[in-house]
Design an enzyme around this catalytic site. Structure first.
Site, PDB file in Angstrom:
ATOM      1  N   ASP A 173       8.569  -2.028   3.861  1.00 45.33           N
ATOM      2  CA  ASP A 173       8.271  -1.328   2.616  1.00 45.33           C
ATOM      3  C   ASP A 173       8.313   0.160   2.903  1.00 45.33           C
ATOM      4  O   ASP A 173       8.625   0.578   4.031  1.00 45.33           O
ATOM      5  CB  ASP A 173       6.926  -1.783   2.023  1.00 45.33           C
ATOM      6  CG  ASP A 173       7.017  -1.868   0.503  1.00 45.33           C
ATOM      7  OD1 ASP A 173       7.281  -0.806  -0.098  1.00 45.33           O
ATOM      8  OD2 ASP A 173       6.854  -2.960  -0.064  1.00 45.33           O
ATOM      9  N   HIS A 244      11.930   0.301  -2.096  1.00 47.14           N
ATOM     10  CA  HIS A 244      10.929   0.110  -1.033  1.00 47.14           C
ATOM     11  C   HIS A 244      11.505   0.496   0.330  1.00 47.14           C
ATOM     12  O   HIS A 244      11.202  -0.129   1.341  1.00 47.14           O
ATOM     13  CB  HIS A 244      10.431  -1.338  -1.012  1.00 47.14           C
ATOM     14  CG  HIS A 244       9.713  -1.736  -2.281  1.00 47.14           C
ATOM     15  ND1 HIS A 244       8.353  -1.567  -2.435  1.00 47.14           N
ATOM     16  CD2 HIS A 244      10.168  -2.247  -3.441  1.00 47.14           C
ATOM     17  CE1 HIS A 244       8.013  -1.979  -3.657  1.00 47.14           C
ATOM     18  NE2 HIS A 244       9.091  -2.393  -4.285  1.00 47.14           N
ATOM     19  N   GLU A 307      10.944  -3.586  -8.244  1.00 47.06           N
ATOM     20  CA  GLU A 307      10.511  -2.197  -8.389  1.00 47.06           C
ATOM     21  C   GLU A 307      11.461  -1.193  -7.733  1.00 47.06           C
ATOM     22  O   GLU A 307      11.077  -0.475  -6.818  1.00 47.06           O
ATOM     23  CB  GLU A 307       9.113  -2.038  -7.757  1.00 47.06           C
ATOM     24  CG  GLU A 307       8.070  -2.912  -8.402  1.00 47.06           C
ATOM     25  CD  GLU A 307       6.735  -2.862  -7.671  1.00 47.06           C
ATOM     26  OE1 GLU A 307       5.715  -3.002  -8.345  1.00 47.06           O
ATOM     27  OE2 GLU A 307       6.714  -2.696  -6.435  1.00 47.06           O
ATOM     28  N   THR A 452      -1.175  -5.708   0.918  1.00 51.12           N
ATOM     29  CA  THR A 452      -2.242  -5.227   1.813  1.00 51.12           C
ATOM     30  C   THR A 452      -2.491  -3.716   1.778  1.00 51.12           C
ATOM     31  O   THR A 452      -3.040  -3.164   2.723  1.00 51.12           O
ATOM     32  CB  THR A 452      -1.955  -5.669   3.265  1.00 51.12           C
ATOM     33  OG1 THR A 452      -0.692  -5.124   3.670  1.00 51.12           O
ATOM     34  CG2 THR A 452      -1.944  -7.179   3.396  1.00 51.12           C
TER      35      THR A 452
HETATM   36  C1  ACM Z   1       5.718  -7.024  -6.477  1.00 48.59           C
HETATM   37  O1  ACM Z   1       4.508  -7.194  -6.635  1.00 48.59           O
HETATM   38  N1  ACM Z   1       6.232  -5.814  -6.512  1.00 48.59           N
HETATM   39  C2  ACM Z   1       6.623  -8.147  -6.267  1.00 48.59           C
END
Ligand code: ACM
Length: 511
Positions: A173, A244, A307, A452
Site C-alpha cells: 500500500d 495505493h 480506490e 491495520t
Molecule cells: C478497501 O477497503 N479499500 C477495499
C-alpha cells in the site's frame, strides 16, 4: 451434547456412550490422512503434552478414520459412542472433525502453553457437518502495520480453530511494500520502510518519527503457505495496483506520473500518487504480480484495484495519449488496462483472480471474482454481470470499524455511527436479500477485513478481530441462527480464546 461449539455444526445430537481418552490416543487411519493426524498430534502435544499412537485396523483404538467418498468435500461425520468414528472424503473434512472433537473437550486442549491433563471424557454424540460456503475468509493488511511471520502463523491457527479457510494478505500500500522481489530490489530496500506514522487519528494530523517497516522473504512466504496448507487454509496474496502505489514510487519514481521523488507515505488515507500507464510500467506490474503469484502455487491472487484516484492521469499528457490510442472516453478506463493485463498474466499461469468491486466500473475480465466491499449491492451487481462474488461489505465485515459506540473504544478508522458490534456481524446474511435466487451460486462466501491503520500491535489485532471473527465463522459456515442462542455459546467459547492467549474484546466490557 456440549453446546459451546463455534461454529455450530449443522446437525448434532447426544447419544448413548462415553469415551475416555488418555495419552497416547490410539488412532487408526490410512497413510493418505497422516497429515491430519500429525497436526492433531502436534496440537495435543503443544497444549496438554499428549501423544498419538497409530494402531492397525484390528487393534483396539480410540479414534477411527473412515474414508467415505459420498461425503462432500470439507464435510464430515463424527460419532462418539464406545469409540470415536470419523468419516470424510477429504483431508479438510477430517481436520474439521478433529477441530470439533477438540472443542468437545476442556478448553485447555487449546492452550498456547503446555498444561497437564490426566484424561478427557467425551459424552456420546453424533454430528453431521459441513460448510455452506466455500470461501470463508479473513483479510489482513500487513502494509499499514507489518506483522511478522510468527504472528501470521498464530492467526492461521486461529482461523483453523474456527474452520475458516482463506487468508488474504494485503502486501502493499502507500505506506509500505511487504514482499521481497529480487528483480525489483528497491521495492523493499526503499519501499518497505516509512519514517513515521500518524499518532491518534489521521485527522489529528500528528505524526511520530518512529521508522516502521518489514517485509517477507520468499522463505518466509514458503513457511506461511506450508503452515496454512497443513491446516487447509489457502493464502491469497494481494498486490494492489495501480493505486495505493506510493511505496512503489518511493523506490521507482519513473513509474509515477510526474517522475518526482516521493517518500513512503506517513499518512493514512488514499495517496494521489499512482502508477502511470506507460508500457514499461505495465510490464513492471505484470512482472511483479507474476513473481509474487509463483510464491503461492495454485492460490487465487487478488489484484486490488480499489480506490484509484485519477487526478494524476487527468493531468498527464502521456495518460491522455494512451486514452486516445484506445479510444477511451473516461479516464477511469485506464485502470482497466491494469486489471486486464494482470488478470491475463495470472490466468495464463493457472491462478484464479480476485479484485475489489471498483473494477466493475470498467470492463472486467470474465472469470474475475469480485470482493464486494462498498456495499452488498456491489455483490448483487457483480453476480448480475455473471461474475462470482466474495461478500466483504464494510458495513458488516470490516473489523477495523469500532466494536461499539462506547467512548472507551480505541481510536478506529471512522467515528460513531460507523460501528460493527459482534451481534451485527452475527446477523450478516451472506446471500443478499435482493439477489435473484437463480444467482445465489455466484456468492462463493464471505470475508472479514482487518485493515491495520489503527491496529499497531498483536494485542490490538486480537481486540479488533475477536470475538467478531468467532461470530463471523458461524455466519460463513452457514449455521448462524438466533443471536440470543449464540451468546451463551460464544461466552463459553471465550474460554478457548483465553487458552489461546487471545486478547479479545470482552462481550460486555462494563461487567
Ligand atoms: C478497501 O477497503 N479499500 C477495499
Amino acid at each position: 451434547m456440549n453446546k459451546s461449539l463455534v461454529p455450530q455444526p449443522r446437525v448434532g445430537e447426544g447419544r448413548e456412550g462415553t469415551v475416555t481418552l488418555t495419552s497416547p490416543v490410539r488412532v487408526h487411519y490410512d497413510d493418505q490422512f497422516a497429515n491430519v493426524v500429525d497436526v492433531f498430534e502436534a496440537d495435543l502435544l503443544a497444549s496438554v503434552g499428549w501423544e498419538v499412537l497409530r494402531v492397525a485396523s484390528h487393534e483396539t483404538c480410540d479414534i477411527r478414520l473412515h474414508y467415505d467418498a459420498t461425503r462432500p468435500e470439507e464435510h464430515y461425520t463424527l460419532n462418539v459412542a464406545d469409540q470415536i468414528d470419523i468419516a470424510a472424503s477429504s483431508d479438510a473434512g477430517f481436520a474439521y472433525a478433529f477441530t470439533t472433537l477438540r472443542q468437545l473437550g476442556p478448553a485447555q486442549l487449546w492452550s498456547a502453553q503446555r498444561t497437564t491433563l490426566g484424561s478427557w471424557i467425551l459424552d456420546g454424540v453424533s454430528i453431521v457437518d459441513g460448510p455452506t460456503f466455500v470461501w470463508r475468509g479473513v483479510h489482513l493488511d500487513v502494509s499499514r502495520h507489518f506483522f511478522d511471520v510468527e504472528t501470521v502463523l498464530r492467526l492461521i491457527d486461529l482461523l483453523a480453530a474456527h474452520r475458516l479457510n482463506r487468508l488474504q494478505l494485503h502486501l502493499n500500500d502507500d505506506q509500505g511494500w511487504r514482499i521481497e522481489v529480487p528483480a525489483w530490489p528497491r521495492l523493499t530496500t526503499v519501499g518497505a520502510m516509512r519514517s513515521g506514522s500518524p499518532v491518534g487519528h489521521e485527522l489529528d494530523d500528528r505524526r511520530d518519527e518512529v521508522p516502521h517497516g518489514g517485509f517477507y522473504s520468499a522463505d518466509d512466504i514458503a513457511v506461511i503457505v506450508e503452515h496454512a496448507r497443513r491446516r487447509h487454509i489457502v493464502v491469497v496474496p494481494e498486490i494492489d495496483l495501480p493505486g495505493h502505489a506510493q511505496a512503489v514510487l518511493a523506490g521507482y519514481p519513473e513509474f509515477g506520473n510526474g517522475h518526482e521523488h516521493v517518500d513512503v507515505w506517513t499518512h493514512w488515507g488514499i495517496s494521489e500518487h499512482i502508477l502511470n500507464v506507460e508500457p514499461a510500467t505495465l510490464a513492471f506490474a505484470e512482472d511483479v504480480v507474476r513473481y509474487v503469484a509463483r510464491l503461492f502455487p495454485g492460490s487465487p491472487v487478488h489484484i486490488g484495484g480499489d480506490e484509484c484516484p485519477t487526478t494524476e492521469w487527468e493531468a498527464s499528457p502521456g495518460a491522455c495519449a494512451v486514452m486516445a490510442q484506445y479510444g477511451f472516453e473516461h479516464v477511469s478506463q485506464l485502470q482497466g488496462l491494469y486489471t486486464q493485463r494482470l488478470a491475463a498474466a495470472l490466468v495464463a499461469e493457472g491462478h484464479e483472480v480476485l479484485a475489489w468491486d471498483e473494477v466493475l466500473d470498467t470492463d472486467v475480465a470474465p472469470g474475475t471474482t469480485i470482493c464486494a466491499w462498498r456495499s452488498e449491492q456491489k455483490g448483487v451487481e457483480a453476480a448480475e454481470r455473471g461474475l462470482d462474488v466474495v461478500m466483504a461489505p464494510m458495513q458488516y465485515l470490516y473489523l477495523d470499524w469500532l466494536s461499539s459506540d462506547a467512548p472507551e473504544e480505541p481510536v478506529a478508522v471512522a467515528p460513531v455511527p460507523y460501528v460493527t458490534t459482534w451481534e451485527k456481524v452475527y446477523g450478516f446474511e451472506v446471500i443478499p436479500d435482493d439477489l435473484d435466487p437463480t444467482l445465489t451460486h455466484r456468492i462463493r462466501g464471505a470475508q472479514v477485513q482487518l485493515w491495520t491503520e489503527y491496529i499497531d500491535s498483536v494485542a490490538r489485532l486480537d481486540y479488533m478481530a475477536f470475538p467478531r471473527l468467532s461470530a463471523f465463522s458461524e455466519v460463513v459456515w452457514g449455521t448462524a441462527g438466533d443471536v440470543e442462542q449464540f451468546r451463551p455459546r460464544l461466552e463459553q467459547h471465550l474460554a478457548r480464546l483465553d487458552a489461546m492467549d487471545v486478547s479479545y474484546r470482552p462481550l460486555d466490557p462494563t461487567k
